[in-house]
Structure formats: structure tokens, C-alpha cells
Design a protein around this motif. Structure first.
Motif, short mmCIF file in Angstrom:
data_model
loop_
_atom_site.label_atom_id
_atom_site.label_comp_id
_atom_site.label_asym_id
_atom_site.label_seq_id
_atom_site.Cartn_x
_atom_site.Cartn_y
_atom_site.Cartn_z
N ARG A 130 40.20 48.48 44.32
CA ARG A 130 39.00 47.28 44.35
C ARG A 130 38.39 47.36 43.10
O ARG A 130 37.87 46.29 42.64
CB ARG A 130 37.96 47.78 45.66
CG ARG A 130 36.49 47.35 45.68
CD ARG A 130 36.55 45.94 45.87
NE ARG A 130 35.37 45.39 46.65
CZ ARG A 130 35.04 44.31 46.19
NH1 ARG A 130 35.62 43.20 45.72
NH2 ARG A 130 33.70 44.10 46.54
N GLU A 131 38.15 48.52 42.39
CA GLU A 131 37.17 48.49 41.12
C GLU A 131 38.13 47.59 40.40
O GLU A 131 37.50 46.60 39.29
CB GLU A 131 37.10 49.95 40.55
CG GLU A 131 36.46 49.85 39.12
CD GLU A 131 36.42 51.31 38.71
OE1 GLU A 131 35.52 51.42 37.88
OE2 GLU A 131 37.27 52.15 38.93
N ALA A 132 39.21 47.74 40.04
CA ALA A 132 40.38 47.14 39.51
C ALA A 132 40.03 45.45 39.51
O ALA A 132 40.18 44.70 38.68
CB ALA A 132 41.71 47.44 39.44
N GLU A 133 40.10 45.08 40.84
CA GLU A 133 40.05 43.72 41.18
C GLU A 133 38.72 43.15 40.46
O GLU A 133 38.80 41.99 40.20
CB GLU A 133 40.21 43.61 42.60
CG GLU A 133 41.56 43.73 43.13
CD GLU A 133 41.56 43.91 44.78
OE1 GLU A 133 40.39 43.66 45.23
OE2 GLU A 133 42.62 44.16 45.26
N VAL A 134 37.81 43.85 40.90
CA VAL A 134 36.32 43.45 40.26
C VAL A 134 36.15 43.09 38.71
O VAL A 134 35.61 42.12 38.33
CB VAL A 134 35.22 44.25 40.97
CG1 VAL A 134 33.81 43.95 40.26
CG2 VAL A 134 35.02 44.41 42.39
N LEU A 135 36.83 44.16 38.07
CA LEU A 135 36.64 44.24 36.55
C LEU A 135 37.68 43.10 36.11
O LEU A 135 37.34 42.52 35.20
CB LEU A 135 37.14 45.54 36.21
CG LEU A 135 36.22 46.87 36.37
CD1 LEU A 135 36.99 48.07 35.81
CD2 LEU A 135 34.97 46.47 35.77
N GLY A 136 38.71 42.87 36.71
CA GLY A 136 39.73 41.87 36.41
C GLY A 136 39.07 40.39 36.65
O GLY A 136 39.14 39.52 35.88
N ALA A 137 38.38 40.27 37.88
CA ALA A 137 37.50 39.13 38.07
C ALA A 137 36.40 38.92 37.08
O ALA A 137 36.35 37.65 36.59
CB ALA A 137 37.10 38.90 39.51
N LEU A 138 36.01 39.76 36.30
CA LEU A 138 34.92 39.68 35.44
C LEU A 138 35.58 39.67 33.97
O LEU A 138 34.62 39.73 33.05
CB LEU A 138 33.80 40.76 35.30
CG LEU A 138 33.27 40.94 36.76
CD1 LEU A 138 32.46 42.23 36.78
CD2 LEU A 138 32.28 39.89 36.96
#
Length: 321
Positions: free
Chosen positions: A310-318
Motif C-alpha cells: 500500500r505504501e508503494a502504491e501511494v508513493l508511486g501515485a505521488l
């Protein structure tokens, strides 16, 4: 001294039990027997459940203690049963409350004389985010009513340290240990304030040994989040402000112990412990708290709301992945 502790097998209770034992006192613990018990062998265990009212305390009948420390009183029903049931049989009643009792948590700083939330009715038993503080206010009122000057109320900040099964504070040490870019809440200028469970425990022993009355906020040093990241050894924090948090759907559970300084709850990261410090509270260095918590949590198998995926997904989206 002979000490009775109501709820002593987990986290805060465990530290309090061990502090009394280390100080040479005889400790009896009332437990439901449902939690893992790793207390010292010399601690006496008796079984009971205050949810059953006075009948749940039958195992304590006919006995006396110098003090009772109530770690597990969350509802008026529970605290009414123990406070009245032990009246005349304990010399002091120490109630572990919370800074969540304050009605205006946006105040800076939060002090013991600040307004409290309206108490719940005594028949309320559901503990939720909305009722937790008002329930504790009702419990405090019962303790004052029954014990008066022979009572002490401790209002701890978020408690941190080894054995913290809540998976809040430990998240950050465990996340820092994985390395890499770390999703960090805010912009680094907000504040984090906790109380080490061992400091809370030592102060509890002190108020019992010295017969200290009153109400005390218990809080440790106030750190900026940027400093907290440095303390944890995070070299690549990715700051995610409120707007980005909302856009990413990040919940408070996914960012544990983070409270925006300018938000409605901001004062709860600015709790004034001056009264307790004057009465003998001693504070552990925040680095020691972080290191000792991580030493325990690395093998504790805690489950966190913010998973690596989930953290990787959020950072990726940002654009930070």
C-alpha cells in the motif's frame, strides 16, 4: 507494600507490575485469564471479570491491600464495581485514565485543569473513538466520589515502549528498519509526543509509595516529526501533506500516532507534564524508547494497516515510487 493491580498482563499493566516487583513490593493481579501471561512467577494471579459487576470480584473478598492500581477500567460499570467493592480494603486507588478526557484537545498546551468532556451515563458500555474519553471521565468521577483524597488519577499521553501490542508507535521503528523511501505524514513540522510505559510505571510506583494525591498528565519530550525521522534513522522521508493524504485515501490507522499540529486534536501532541515532573516523573530519552521498542517489535509479529504494498502504491501515485 501489598499492591493489587486490576489488569496487569499486557503492555502498560505488565510494565506497572514489573516496576512494583522491582521495587520490592508484593503484587496481586486480577486478570480474566484471556491474555498471554509472562509476568514474574512471584506475582499472585486471581481471576475475575468486572463486566460481571460485583460478582466478578468475588476472588478478592475478605482481603486488603495498601493500594489498588486500576489499569483496565474503561467503563463506569467496571470501575463502580471495583471502587465500591474495594472501599475500606485498599489504602489508595490509582486510576490510569487518558489525555483523551479533555473537551478542548486543540488547546496548546493541554493542562490538568482544562475542561473535560461531559461524562457518559453509567450504563454506557460501548468503547469507541467517540465514547472512550467521556467514559474515562465518568470513571474518574467515580474514583473521586468513592476515594476522595485517597485517590490518584494519571492521564497518560499515547504510551510507547516494549510490549506495545497496539501496533501504533512500533510501526515507525519497524518501517524505518526496512529502509528506502519512507512515507512520512505532513511536512515535518508537526509534533509527536508519547510517554514511555516504563516512565508511567515508575511514576505509578512513586505515587503509591509516597501517598501522592491528585491528577497528573504524563507525557514525554515533544519532538518535531522531522526530528523523529532523524532519530529513527530515516534518510529518505517522503512528506505527504494533508491534501495528498486525502487524495490517496490514507486513514489515521495507516499513519499511526500522527496528529496535525493545527488540527482539532493538535493539543494532544502538546500535553504539559510539569505537575508530574514536579512530583518526581522521570523521562526516558526518546532515542532509547525508539530503540527498545524496535528491539522488541522486530520479533513480535505485529500487523500494520499501512502495508509495504500500500505504501508503494501511494508513493508511486505521488510520483515518488
Amino acid at each position: 507494600m501489598n499492591i493489587l493491580i486490576l489488569g496487569g498482563t499486557q503492555f502498560v499493566g505488565r510494565h506497572i507490575v514489573e516496576a512494583f516487583v522491582d521495587s520490592g513490593h508484593a503484587v496481586t493481579v486480577l486478570t480474566r485469564g484471556k491474555s498471554k501471561d509472562e509476568l514474574p512467577a512471584m506475582v499472585e494471579r486471581v481471576h475475575g471479570d468486572r463486566d460481571d459487576g460485583p460478582a466478578g470480584l468475588a476472588a478478592l473478598d475478605g482481603r486488603e491491600w495498601d493500594a489498588c492500581v486500576d489499569v483496565s477500567g474503561y467503563t463506569p460499570r467496571q470501575v463502580r464495581a471495583s471502587a465500591e467493592g474495594l472501599q475500606g480494603r485498599v489504602g489508595r486507588y490509582v486510576f490510569i485514565s487518558t489525555v483523551s478526557v479533555y473537551a478542548e484537545p486543540g488547546r496548546h498546551p493541554v493542562r490538568e485543569d482544562d475542561p473535560l468532556s461531559a461524562p457518559t451515563a453509567e450504563d454506557v458500555t460501548e468503547v469507541s473513538g467517540a465514547t472512550y474519553g467521556p467514559l474515562k471521565v465518568a470513571c474518574e468521577n467515580i474514583v473521586h466520589e468513592v476515594y476522595g483524597g485517597h485517590s490518584t488519577v494519571l492521564r497518560p499521553q499515547i504510551v510507547a515502549g516494549p510490549f506495545d501490542h497496539t501496533a501504533r508507535y512500533p510501526y515507525w521503528g519497524d518501517r524505518a528498519a526496512r529502509g528506502g523511501a519512507v512515507l512520512a505524514p505532513g511536512d515535518g513540522s508537526d509534533f509527536l509526543q508519547v510517554i514511555d510505559a516504563r516512565d508511567l510505571a515508575r511514576f505509578t510506583v512513586r505515587v503509591v509509595e509516597h501517598g501522592i494525591d491528585g491528577i497528573f498528565n504524563l507525557a514525554g519530550p515533544r519532538l518535531g516529526w522531522a526530528d523523529f525521522m532523524v532519530l529513527l534513522g530515516v534518510t529518505d522521508p517522503v512528506w505527504v501533506d494533508a491534501q495528498a493524504q486525502k487524495a490517496s485515501g490514507l486513514s489515521s490507522r495507516e499513519l499511526p500516532v500522527y496528529v496535525p499540529a493545527g488540527g482539532e486534536q493538535g493539543g494532544l501532541m502538546d500535553v504539559d507534564p510539569a505537575r508530574a515532573l514536579a512530583a518526581g516523573l522521570t523521562l526516558t530519552d526518546p532515542l532509547v524508547t525508539a530503540q527498545d521498542t524496535r528491539a522488541w517489535s522486530r520479533d513480535a509479529g505485529l500487523q500494520y494497516a499501512l502495508t509495504p504494498q500500500r505504501e508503494a502504491e501511494v508513493l508511486g501515485a505521488l510520483g515518488q515510487g
